[in-house]
Motif scaffolding. Structure first.
Motif, short mmCIF file in Angstrom:
data_model
loop_
_atom_site.label_atom_id
_atom_site.label_comp_id
_atom_site.label_asym_id
_atom_site.label_seq_id
_atom_site.Cartn_x
_atom_site.Cartn_y
_atom_site.Cartn_z
N PRO A 101 -15.69 19.98 -10.12
CA PRO A 101 -15.93 20.21 -11.55
C PRO A 101 -14.78 20.88 -12.30
O PRO A 101 -14.86 21.01 -13.51
CB PRO A 101 -17.15 21.15 -11.56
CG PRO A 101 -17.59 21.29 -10.17
CD PRO A 101 -16.51 20.84 -9.27
N ASP B 12 -19.69 23.59 -15.74
CA ASP B 12 -20.65 22.48 -15.71
C ASP B 12 -20.10 21.27 -14.96
O ASP B 12 -18.91 21.04 -14.93
CB ASP B 12 -21.00 22.06 -17.14
CG ASP B 12 -21.91 23.08 -17.78
OD1 ASP B 12 -22.50 23.89 -17.03
OD2 ASP B 12 -21.99 23.09 -19.02
N SER B 13 -21.05 20.51 -14.42
CA SER B 13 -20.68 19.29 -13.70
C SER B 13 -20.00 18.30 -14.65
O SER B 13 -20.43 18.12 -15.78
CB SER B 13 -21.95 18.67 -13.13
OG SER B 13 -21.68 17.37 -12.70
N LYS B 14 -18.93 17.68 -14.16
CA LYS B 14 -18.26 16.69 -15.01
C LYS B 14 -18.28 15.31 -14.37
O LYS B 14 -17.84 14.33 -14.95
CB LYS B 14 -16.82 17.11 -15.28
CG LYS B 14 -16.78 18.43 -16.03
CD LYS B 14 -15.42 18.83 -16.48
CE LYS B 14 -15.49 20.18 -17.17
NZ LYS B 14 -15.91 21.27 -16.25
N LEU C 124 -20.22 12.60 -16.29
CA LEU C 124 -19.47 12.15 -17.47
C LEU C 124 -18.34 11.22 -17.08
O LEU C 124 -18.13 10.17 -17.68
CB LEU C 124 -18.85 13.37 -18.19
CG LEU C 124 -19.72 14.04 -19.22
CD1 LEU C 124 -19.01 15.26 -19.79
CD2 LEU C 124 -20.02 13.04 -20.34
N LEU C 125 -17.64 11.62 -15.99
CA LEU C 125 -16.52 10.82 -15.51
C LEU C 125 -17.02 9.42 -15.11
O LEU C 125 -16.42 8.40 -15.48
CB LEU C 125 -15.87 11.51 -14.30
CG LEU C 125 -14.60 10.85 -13.76
CD1 LEU C 125 -13.44 11.08 -14.71
CD2 LEU C 125 -14.26 11.41 -12.38
N SER D 178 -19.88 21.36 -6.43
CA SER D 178 -20.48 21.41 -7.77
C SER D 178 -21.09 22.77 -8.07
O SER D 178 -21.04 23.25 -9.19
CB SER D 178 -21.59 20.37 -7.89
OG SER D 178 -21.05 19.10 -7.75
N GLY E 251 -10.51 16.86 -13.06
CA GLY E 251 -11.05 15.74 -13.84
C GLY E 251 -9.96 14.97 -14.55
O GLY E 251 -9.96 13.75 -14.57
N GLU F 86 -19.25 14.17 -6.83
CA GLU F 86 -18.68 15.46 -7.20
C GLU F 86 -18.93 16.44 -6.06
O GLU F 86 -20.06 16.59 -5.61
CB GLU F 86 -19.32 15.97 -8.49
CG GLU F 86 -18.64 17.25 -8.97
CD GLU F 86 -19.14 17.69 -10.32
OE1 GLU F 86 -18.54 17.30 -11.34
OE2 GLU F 86 -20.16 18.40 -10.37
N GLU G 217 -11.90 21.31 -14.53
CA GLU G 217 -11.39 20.44 -15.60
C GLU G 217 -10.11 19.73 -15.16
O GLU G 217 -9.92 18.53 -15.33
CB GLU G 217 -11.13 21.31 -16.85
CG GLU G 217 -10.64 20.56 -18.05
CD GLU G 217 -11.67 19.57 -18.62
OE1 GLU G 217 -11.24 18.67 -19.33
OE2 GLU G 217 -12.87 19.72 -18.32
#
Ligand code: ADP
Length: 348
Positions: free
Chosen positions: A249, A295-297, A300-301, A279, A254, A276, A251
């Protein structure tokens, strides 16, 4: 009424056997004129003494004359400029260099990729391989991440590969996973592998082609993080079924992973999904999930990449110990195995 597109479509089916390319892709079609049912096609050959000229001409004639509305076909030949020939040969050279290797006796080949190191890519590779073998499938792991001793270490492999009748016999883990890694050959975990790109690429290709994998249901390829020669070789040469992206997670991970994702997309490799890792951590007292890296990304990814989100794996110090001690196959955290099982259900 016949039109130019119909003729071009047909010319795409005519392959110059020497170049291994169709006439349109090889940029050999110079002109297509249609007038009252007469089709006049101008083709540029690589040389005026092209030995295959007659063969190509008759193939064009035979194919185009069968189109509805065609009364007559005329093929005019000319030659390419030196510059055009050079560009074409470069294109062919590149294609041959990156021709896919054969599938061997392996049903599916999946690569595991991450943007940066330390997100747990090798640990996830090991968890997936172990879960797959528990399903009574035949599994191999090709460790292409020669930068770290992770895969042999995680599986506690102490034996070394050997050569028998020209084939490399890989060590086998406790539960039966065939494992091949450069680190098994180098031996000393503390020695860095100071290899340049072409050597790394060669090693990966040899591991794929010369290891006696036997019959496998899955070969999982653990890629080094990032977008270097190793990833390029695996994505361009190995007949991959797809890649799984492992991210954390943070950034930063990501953003970097986007590069790896874009590389896969540019090379036409299917992205199977995103896992992920790290997490959250579960409080051992109250069971509350604490999101250390925010937060988990992953979801979204995955959405951004138009692919599946395969799940979130929490941080577990016992998993870290199992990886360090080479006992991943004995690791028994039910919650994490359930997450991995669910991910597998979405993959296989
Ligand atoms: P990568 O292959 O991405 O470089 P590794 O799989 O080698 O990462 O993991 C890096 C470190 O993090 C290792 O020590 C590993 O045991 C640990 N680790 C990975 N995933 C987890 C997890 N979910 N919980 C605890 N430790 C983890």
């Amino acid at each position: 009424m016949i039109n130019k597109d119909d003729v071009i479509k047909i010319l795409r089916k005519v392959v110059d056997p020497e170049l291994g390319m169709d006439l349109v892709e090889a940029n050999m079609v110079r002109d297509v004129e249609i007038y009252n049912g007469t089709v006049k096609i101008t083709i540029a050959l690589t040389s005026s003494s092209c030995p295959l000229m007659d063969k190509i001409k008759s193939e064009i004639l035979n194919n185009v004359k069968n189109l509805q509305g065609v009364n007559e076909v005329e093929v005019i030949t000319t030659t390419m400029s030196e510059d055009e020939v050079r560009k074409l040969f470069n294109k062919i050279r590149q294609r041959r260099m990156f021709q896919k290797l054969p599938k061997r006796n392996i049903k599916r080949i999946i690569a595991i990729l991450s943007g940066k190191g330390g997100v747990g890519k090798s640990s996830i590779t090991a968890l997936l391989a172990t879960a797959l073998i528990k399903r009574k499938l035949k599994i191999g792991v090709l460790d292409a991440d020669i930068t770290g001793p992770s895969i042999p270490k995680i599986f506690g492999i102490n034996s070394i590969p050997y050569v028998l009748e020209g084939k490399i016999i890989p060590p086998v883990s406790k539960t039966g996973i065939k494992i091949m890694s450069m680190n098994l050959i180098i031996g000393d975990e503390e020695l860095p592998v100071i290899w340049r790109g072409p050597l790394v690429s060669n090693a990966i290709t040899q591991f794929y082609m010369n290891v006696d994998w036997g019959e496998l249901d899955y070969l999982i390829v653990d890629l080094p993080p990032g977008t270097s020669d190793a990833q390029l070789t695996v994505m361009q040469s190995l007949p991959l079924d797809g890649v799984i992206i492992v991210t954390s997670p943070q950034e930063l991970a990501g953003i970097i992973v986007s590069k790896a994702v874009n590389m896969s997309m540019m090379l036409g490799v299917t992205i199977i999904g995103v896992i992920e890792n790290m997490s959250y951590v579960k409080c051992p007292n109250c069971g509350k999930e604490i999101r250390i890296f925010g937060d988990s990304k992953g979801k979204l990814l995955a959405e951004k990449m138009n692919t599946k989100f395969l799940g979130s794996v929490p941080i577990d110090p016992v998993l870290s110990n199992a990886c360090d001690n080479g006992t991943i196959e004995d690791y028994n955290n039910e919650e994490i195995w359930n997450i991995i099982e669910k991910a597998l259900d979405m993959i296989i």
